[in-house]
Design a protein around this motif. Sequence first.
Motif, PDB file in Angstrom:
ATOM      1  N   UNK A   1      11.871 -68.344  68.437  1.00  0.00           N
ATOM      2  CA  UNK A   1      12.280 -69.732  67.267  1.00  0.00           C
ATOM      3  C   UNK A   1      11.501 -70.587  67.281  1.00  0.00           C
ATOM      4  N   UNK A   2      11.258 -71.226  68.400  1.00  0.00           N
ATOM      5  CA  UNK A   2      10.251 -72.562  68.454  1.00  0.00           C
ATOM      6  C   UNK A   2       8.816 -72.357  67.373  1.00  0.00           C
ATOM      7  N   UNK A   3       8.404 -71.062  67.789  1.00  0.00           N
ATOM      8  CA  UNK A   3       7.005 -70.896  67.123  1.00  0.00           C
ATOM      9  C   UNK A   3       7.496 -70.715  65.543  1.00  0.00           C
ATOM     10  N   UNK A   4       8.416 -69.818  65.286  1.00  0.00           N
ATOM     11  CA  UNK A   4       8.767 -69.788  63.996  1.00  0.00           C
ATOM     12  C   UNK A   4       8.898 -71.167  63.000  1.00  0.00           C
ATOM     13  N   UNK A   5       9.564 -71.967  63.869  1.00  0.00           N
ATOM     14  CA  UNK A   5       9.984 -73.374  63.141  1.00  0.00           C
ATOM     15  C   UNK A   5       8.565 -73.969  62.645  1.00  0.00           C
ATOM     16  N   UNK A   6       7.516 -73.827  63.717  1.00  0.00           N
ATOM     17  CA  UNK A   6       6.277 -74.248  63.642  1.00  0.00           C
ATOM     18  C   UNK A   6       5.418 -73.748  62.590  1.00  0.00           C
ATOM     19  N   UNK A   7       5.987 -72.452  61.868  1.00  0.00           N
ATOM     20  CA  UNK A   7       5.251 -71.867  60.975  1.00  0.00           C
ATOM     21  C   UNK A   7       4.290 -70.849  61.560  1.00  0.00           C
ATOM     22  N   UNK A   8       4.436 -70.462  62.891  1.00  0.00           N
ATOM     23  CA  UNK A   8       3.531 -69.561  63.555  1.00  0.00           C
ATOM     24  C   UNK A   8       4.027 -68.155  63.583  1.00  0.00           C
ATOM     25  N   UNK A   9       5.081 -67.777  63.323  1.00  0.00           N
ATOM     26  CA  UNK A   9       5.603 -66.317  63.178  1.00  0.00           C
ATOM     27  C   UNK A   9       6.981 -66.352  62.752  1.00  0.00           C
ATOM     28  N   UNK A  10       7.499 -65.300  62.675  1.00  0.00           N
ATOM     29  CA  UNK A  10       9.076 -65.202  61.932  1.00  0.00           C
ATOM     30  C   UNK A  10       9.001 -64.608  60.546  1.00  0.00           C
ATOM     31  N   UNK A  11       9.917 -64.122  60.019  1.00  0.00           N
ATOM     32  CA  UNK A  11      10.300 -63.904  58.736  1.00  0.00           C
ATOM     33  C   UNK A  11      10.777 -65.272  58.026  1.00  0.00           C
ATOM     34  N   UNK A  12      10.228 -65.733  57.319  1.00  0.00           N
ATOM     35  CA  UNK A  12      10.964 -67.131  56.541  1.00  0.00           C
ATOM     36  C   UNK A  12      10.882 -66.980  55.075  1.00  0.00           C
ATOM     37  N   UNK A  13      12.351 -67.262  54.421  1.00  0.00           N
ATOM     38  CA  UNK A  13      12.583 -67.206  53.024  1.00  0.00           C
ATOM     39  C   UNK A  13      12.616 -68.705  52.651  1.00  0.00           C
ATOM     40  N   UNK A  14      12.259 -68.868  51.382  1.00  0.00           N
ATOM     41  CA  UNK A  14      12.191 -70.193  50.818  1.00  0.00           C
ATOM     42  C   UNK A  14      12.598 -70.014  49.448  1.00  0.00           C
TER      43      UNK A  14
END
Length: 309
Positions: A296-309
Amino acid sequence: MKKRVVVALGHRALGTTLPEQKIAVKHSAKCIADLIEEGYQVAITHSNAPQVGMIHTAMNEFAKAHPEYTPAPMSVCSAMSQGYIGYDLQNGIREELLNRGIYKTVSTVLTQVIVDPYDDAFYTPTKVLGRYMNAQEANEERKKGNYVIEEAGKGFRRVVSAPNPVKIVELDAVNALLDADQIVIAAGGGGIPVLEQDNHLKGASAVIEKDLVAGKLAEGINADMLIILTNVEKVCINLGQPDEEPLGEITVAQAKDYMEQGHFGIYNMLPKFRAAVEFIEGREGRCAYITSFDKVKDALKGKTGTVIR
């Protein structure tokens, strides 16, 4: 104003058995505490499939051994699961926050979710749960009006409906707690499914998709972000094929296209994407993350995860 976020915890974040849940909650609590340290207001919802199945089995076995007691309906089993999962989550998050020198009240709201009695899902039950039964027990269930399916070589099991959530009954209480800057655990397991009959709320023999209620909760508290935690770092399209592709940041339009193309199945990732899209379309500036709880921490920094905007 602090940003509000709804975190939806999946099976991995809770474990399956009571001892597993105690251990898993310690890890999940670190993820929640990280968000609190970053200054977010947090509402938490969670899955309950293994837990509610265990409770349903236990209550029905008890009634079978003691005829003077009646089996517990699904709505009651759902309420029980909210209570004991919330109990572990409350204590786990409180302990982790105190270890970091942070004092905040963590509360579990026993949450009912209204469903439509005419929802098509009631005519096509899909959610299998509870213990295996023999043919005689299965026939007794059918006589009660319950749906049963046979699993080859194993026996028969109950199958219940998964209607869409319409309204969260205790939403005002959740908002009041968040307005007081408290941490709230609500709508666990998709909420307790109920049918609205004038002023009476009647428990429904059903379960609700946790992710759909997470989206409904995020909408109801006017959250800025929806974080859906699952067992993968990134969601993939063309899963298991040579052209398998992990998804990073995508638009709502892209998410809709992937959904229409059938990339996310029916019961796994599809409800997550559906909840995310409906939530984001409700107001400008919203976003949704789908990732594993340790990223989660990395995802919120834009480093990983699937992000929908």
